[in-house]
Design a protein around this motif. Structure first.
Motif, PDB file in Angstrom:
ATOM      1  N   LEU A 120       9.750  -1.586  10.279  1.00 35.19           N
ATOM      2  CA  LEU A 120      10.270  -1.008   9.050  1.00 35.19           C
ATOM      3  C   LEU A 120      11.395  -1.864   8.523  1.00 35.19           C
ATOM      4  O   LEU A 120      12.121  -2.467   9.296  1.00 35.19           O
ATOM      5  N   MET A 178      13.575  -0.012  -0.443  1.00 36.40           N
ATOM      6  CA  MET A 178      14.328  -0.542   0.706  1.00 36.40           C
ATOM      7  C   MET A 178      13.699  -0.120   2.031  1.00 36.40           C
ATOM      8  O   MET A 178      13.948  -0.731   3.070  1.00 36.40           O
ATOM      9  N   LEU A 179      12.873   0.937   1.996  1.00 39.05           N
ATOM     10  CA  LEU A 179      12.257   1.440   3.223  1.00 39.05           C
ATOM     11  C   LEU A 179      10.872   0.851   3.465  1.00 39.05           C
ATOM     12  O   LEU A 179      10.249   1.117   4.491  1.00 39.05           O
ATOM     13  N   GLU A 180      10.369   0.082   2.488  1.00 38.68           N
ATOM     14  CA  GLU A 180       9.038  -0.492   2.638  1.00 38.68           C
ATOM     15  C   GLU A 180       8.997  -1.525   3.759  1.00 38.68           C
ATOM     16  O   GLU A 180       9.976  -2.237   4.008  1.00 38.68           O
ATOM     17  N   ARG A 181       7.855  -1.622   4.419  1.00 39.10           N
ATOM     18  CA  ARG A 181       7.686  -2.623   5.469  1.00 39.10           C
ATOM     19  C   ARG A 181       7.647  -4.019   4.867  1.00 39.10           C
ATOM     20  O   ARG A 181       6.961  -4.246   3.872  1.00 39.10           O
ATOM     21  N   LYS A 196      15.659   3.117  -3.707  1.00 42.30           N
ATOM     22  CA  LYS A 196      15.894   3.544  -2.320  1.00 42.30           C
ATOM     23  C   LYS A 196      14.609   3.507  -1.496  1.00 42.30           C
ATOM     24  O   LYS A 196      14.624   3.117  -0.321  1.00 42.30           O
ATOM     25  N   THR A 197      13.495   3.914  -2.088  1.00 40.79           N
ATOM     26  CA  THR A 197      12.238   3.888  -1.340  1.00 40.79           C
ATOM     27  C   THR A 197      11.754   2.463  -1.118  1.00 40.79           C
ATOM     28  O   THR A 197      11.131   2.162  -0.091  1.00 40.79           O
TER      29      THR A 197
END
Length: 443
Positions: free
Chosen positions: A443, A433-436, A430-431
């Motif tokens: 984002l 997927m939030l990476e730039r 999940k994290t």
């Protein structure tokens, strides 16, 4: 017996008259119908049958005639298949298309109300865990051949994963299935151990090695058992759940038609892990009820048993033991009910990801709580709790079943580790997927 006349903790809070957000009128109707049928046809004789180490054959017939093994399968039920076979509802209390995971949990809870896992397990284990892989992954031709007789209860099935050298380490399975020269059969060789219901089963949904080492070499195969050439079976003497028919299976050049392959070769590990989630949740629900039976029996005993001139319940140390065990039990009950509710709201795919690790954790915690409650009951029953007959018999029997929860379905230490690994994996996915994206300010 009404909730007012039952010993404390005899039923979950929602059945003791307290409000709950989880149970609808449909669930309450189902619980009443379940309890009446199961009490008459299982619970009232369960202790005697466990002592005799087997159930009479007509018990299976009564349950299948009433379609009362079908509710042990995961929700939603196979509605299309059931209606094709003329099964519209169960006990007239719930339509098959309305059946959800809360109905399933109620059924599992009621089946365990004797406090013993053997009598109910001898009926449900194969249906609950052996049939679902056929429904989920078997092709139409395979289902057409086997589903009618299995759903009607005309033939019995088991799930055969565990081996002498491969219990929780499923990827290490050694039983081989090699195609014959003419390509028409898999030739199966190996052993399976601790297989519940195996001794009575016509078929097994079996994990076999069709490829190389490791998980990628595993497949699922529907293997004939009873009276089939090359198959020999014998019952194993186990500490608890004796009437469930724990079996050792030997397979010596067993020729299985290639059409009996479930799904695709090499996908067996994935199929097995998907099936494990239902199995572990069922174990947790049943163990919660077993813990309740043990603790409520102890409550009833200490309120009437006198020592040192007064009832045991008047002793602070006795109340302290009951309080510790009771808090663990009701905390587990609340978690299990929340878990079941989440199962009714998530898709199967979502539940496998979001709840897979938590299912393992719930199963492990259920074993820990059962151990505490069973030990509490034995200690409060005193010498009677160490005696296989008499008023402490139920405590003694449940105590012997504790490890039947803590080991099968994935041993406790493996489950605790798996739970955290799965939760960490979900977090990382999940994290990530939030990476730039590289080279981007967005984002």
């Amino acid at each position: 017996m009404s909730s007012q006349t039952q010993p404390p903790l005899s039923d979950p809070p929602w059945l003791m008259g307290l409000p709950s957000p989880y149970y609808t009128d449909s669930h309450r109707r189902w619980q009443k119908a379940c309890r009446a049928f199961i009490e008459e046809n299982l619970i009232k004789n369960a202790m005697a049958w466990e002592t005799e180490e087997t159930l009479p054959g007509d018990v299976w017939e009564k349950f299948t005639a009433a379609n009362m093994l079908i509710p042990s399968m995961p929700a939603p039920l196979p509605v299309e298949w059931l209606k094709k076979l003329g099964i519209q509802d169960i006990l007239g209390a719930v339509k098959v298309e309305e059946f959800d995971y809360t109905h399933n949990a109620i059924y599992t809870d009621e089946m365990a109300r004797s406090g013993l896992a053997g009598p109910s397990g001898s009926l449900t284990t194969g249906v609950s865990f052996g049939i679902p892989p056929l429904l989920k992954f078997g092709n139409k031709q395979l289902q057409e051949r086997f589903m009618p007789e299995l759903l009607r209860g005309e033939k019995r099935i088991c799930i055969a994963i565990t081996e002498p050298s491969a219990g929780s380490d499923v990827a290490n399975i050694q039983t081989t299935a090699v195609k014959s020269e003419d390509g028409k059969h898999y030739i199966v060789n190996g052993t399976k151990k601790w297989i519940t219901n195996g001794i009575w089963s016509h078929y097994a949904t079996m994990a076999v090695r069709t490829g190389g080492l490791g998980a990628s070499g595993l497949s699922l195969l529907l293997v004939p058992l009873l009276n089939y050439p090359g198959v020999s079976m014998r019952r194993l003497k186990v500490g608890g759940q004796i009437s469930a028919g724990t079996t050792f299976i030997e397979l010596d050049d067993v020729a299985v038609p290639v059409e009996n392959l479930i799904g695709v070769e090499g996908m067996g590990m994935r199929y097995i892990m998907t099936n494990f989630n239902h199995e572990r949740l069922q174990i947790a629900i049943g163990a919660t009820r077993q813990a309740r039976v043990a603790l409520s029996a102890a409550f009833e005993y200490v309120m009437k048993r006198e020592a040192f001139g007064k009832a045991l319940i008047e002793q602070p140390v006795v109340r302290h033991r009951l309080a510790k065990a009771g808090a663990l039990l009701e905390s587990l009950q609340a978690w299990v009910e929340q878990f079941v509710y989440q199962m009714t709201k998530l898709t199967k795919e979502e539940a496998d990801v979001e709840l897979g690790g938590l299912t393992a954790l719930a199963k492990a915690q259920a074993g820990i709580v059962l151990s505490e409650c069973a030990q509490c009951a034995v200690l409060l029953f005193g010498g009677n709790g160490f005696t296989r007959t008499g008023q402490g018999e139920i405590a003694e029997k449940i105590y012997r079943e504790v490890n039947g929860v803590r080991v099968p379905g994935g041993s406790e230490d493996v489950m605790l580790d798996l739970a955290i690994r799965q939760l960490v994996k979900n977090f990382k996915n999940k994290t990530k997927m939030l990476e730039r994206p590289r080279g981007s300010s967005k984002l």
